[in-house]
Write an enzyme that holds these catalytic residues in place. Sequence first.
Site: not given
Ligand SMILES: Cc1cc2nc3c(=O)[nH]c(=O)nc-3n(C[C@H](O)[C@H](O)[C@H](O)COP(=O)(O)OP(=O)(O)OC[C@H]3O[C@@H](n4cnc5c(N)ncnc54)[C@H](O)[C@@H]3O)c2cc1C
Length: 555
Positions: A137, A139, A208, A270, A274, A413, A474
């Site tokens: 999956p 996101g 976000f 992750e 599902g 970065r 952090y």
């Molecule tokens: C610059 C930067 C800043 C960040 N700041 C934060 C922060 O402040 N707080 C924070 O918590 N994180 C932060 N993150 C990390 C990241 O944004 C989080 O982990 C976020 O929750 C990932 O969401 P995404 O939609 O991009 O998921 P993805 O990166 O697309 O996926 C992440 C994981 O979730 C799974 N997944 C995604 N969607 C689904 C779904 N619908 N069903 C099942 N599995 C799914 C994917 O398979 C993968 O394993 C940061 C990252 C970066 C690069």
Amino acid sequence: MMTAVKHMKWWGWGNEGVGFHHEDKPGFAPFVLNAVGLDLLKATKAEEPSFADLRVPASNAEASLIEALVAVSGDEYVTTDDMVRVIHTYGKSLRDLVRIRNNWIERAPDVVVYPADEAEVQGIVSAAVAANAVIIPFGGGSNIAGSLEPLPTETRTVISLDLGRLRLVLGIDEEAGLARIQAGSQGPDLEKQLNDKGWTIGHFPDSFTHSTVGGWVATRSSGMQSDKYGDIADIARGLRMVRPAGVVDIRPVPSASTGPSVREMILGSEGRLGVITEVTVQVHRTPEVREINGYLFPSWEAGIAAMHEISESDARPTVTRVSDARESGFSFATGKAKTGFDPQKVLMAYLKARGWDLEGINLSFIGFEGSASHVAYEKKIVARIVKKHGGLGVGKGPGVLYDQKKFDTPYLRDFLLDRGAAADVSETAAPWSRLNEIHDAVYAAANEAYEQIGTPGWIMSHLSHSYHSGACLYFTFAFVHDGADAIAQYDVVKRAIQQAFVDHGGTISHHHGVGREHAPWLAQDISPEGVALMSGLFATADPKKNFNPDKIITY
Ligand SMILES: Cc1cc2nc3c(=O)[nH]c(=O)nc-3n(C[C@H](O)[C@H](O)[C@H](O)COP(=O)(O)OP(=O)(O)OC[C@H]3O[C@@H](n4cnc5c(N)ncnc54)[C@H](O)[C@@H]3O)c2cc1C
């Protein structure tokens, strides 16, 4: 192919054409020179990576499976296009950015599919499992824990299932303060839909702008206002997740005593259990007043003690954040040039006159939301605690700047990588009683690692989320890398920091998840028996390893 799903740059963070600039920040170049020995004024900037130079492994998709996916979602929404497959290969960790810039793609998804709704997700999952394919999956693709990449050794068809077309707020239960949101909704889109009706989710990770509610749930994300609104684990009350035999439907009850929590099993899974299609989240009325105020502390210990005392007080700020002296120096260095009156200069002169060590200032931000009278009451409590710990309030100005800058910092970065420096982050949570110990241990471990790789390196830290019993620390680290060995050097530093976390009572991740990046420390964090329980869950729920295999744990 026009899916109208927004994606980040294939080679880096954020939107095309947007980046970090230092020319308008006079303190930044001297700061970087001092921190890692990189002279930005002389450094040559790398060319933007060219997609034409990238070697993308050919799609290995089985024709019959593609046909089945097309039958579910339509031709327009199933693709084996190289660019789209590359966008879906990695997240945005330092390791990911270095690999993509250096043409290191061992395995890309074979096909990307964009379902329109939950019924189509079910169709895709059923077809994929019937063909013994792998489903990952997707996101927003913003994770930094190696949670998305297909295994290099995977011989089956790998499907990246992009939730980007599921982006609606489906409804708000105004009486309960609950909103049903489709899993692929990205932060700004869902917040706008809520704001238009007078509500907010209160979840604002730094990513976000490019992450989704499904991704937040799947990684157990935390946003900068978690002190008041909770982590996503608190905010997400109900869930729908598609599995081969049907949908797991967790109804949004406020609390339940129904055995081990299936809701909690899905949080942080992750993609291994599902595909989450819908999340019901707690929402709040948009507040009358929203303020982030700046404070200064004379030492890190004083700042931490103040945050601890605030967490025990009657005040419930949205944000409690304090940067150590090094990170405060970084924040001051990213300030824009001022013509005429410069409040920062005046403040520094004032502090110097009062005997403050200007190199040792610890900058803090505390956020308040609610009715005007409630905010005034909380600010009074906080002001008293700050004063007690030798701190000083500096008003709303720095808070406004912080609020404006927070979604720009992620571009840094790529800016540094363009000029030969690597930077990344590691974060942990630990009891209040261990925080100072962890802070010192991580600094010592990182500095030892820099000695080992033979390059001057930088580390800085802030407390970012407070809880009753502890807080999240952090850390950001950076060094000038050796070109070809960048990842090997990064591994030395990253490993040292992660090991210091577990050795000193912290967790391996407070909010970035496990993926493949943090998996080596999981047994030390939750114990081998804890890992055994988790293995049992994944092995039973997904015996053929069709769902994002070998993330979090390998079994
Ligand atoms: C610059 C930067 C800043 C960040 N700041 C934060 C922060 O402040 N707080 C924070 O918590 N994180 C932060 N993150 C990390 C990241 O944004 C989080 O982990 C976020 O929750 C990932 O969401 P995404 O939609 O991009 O998921 P993805 O990166 O697309 O996926 C992440 C994981 O979730 C799974 N997944 C995604 N969607 C689904 C779904 N619908 N069903 C099942 N599995 C799914 C994917 O398979 C993968 O394993 C940061 C990252 C970066 C690069």
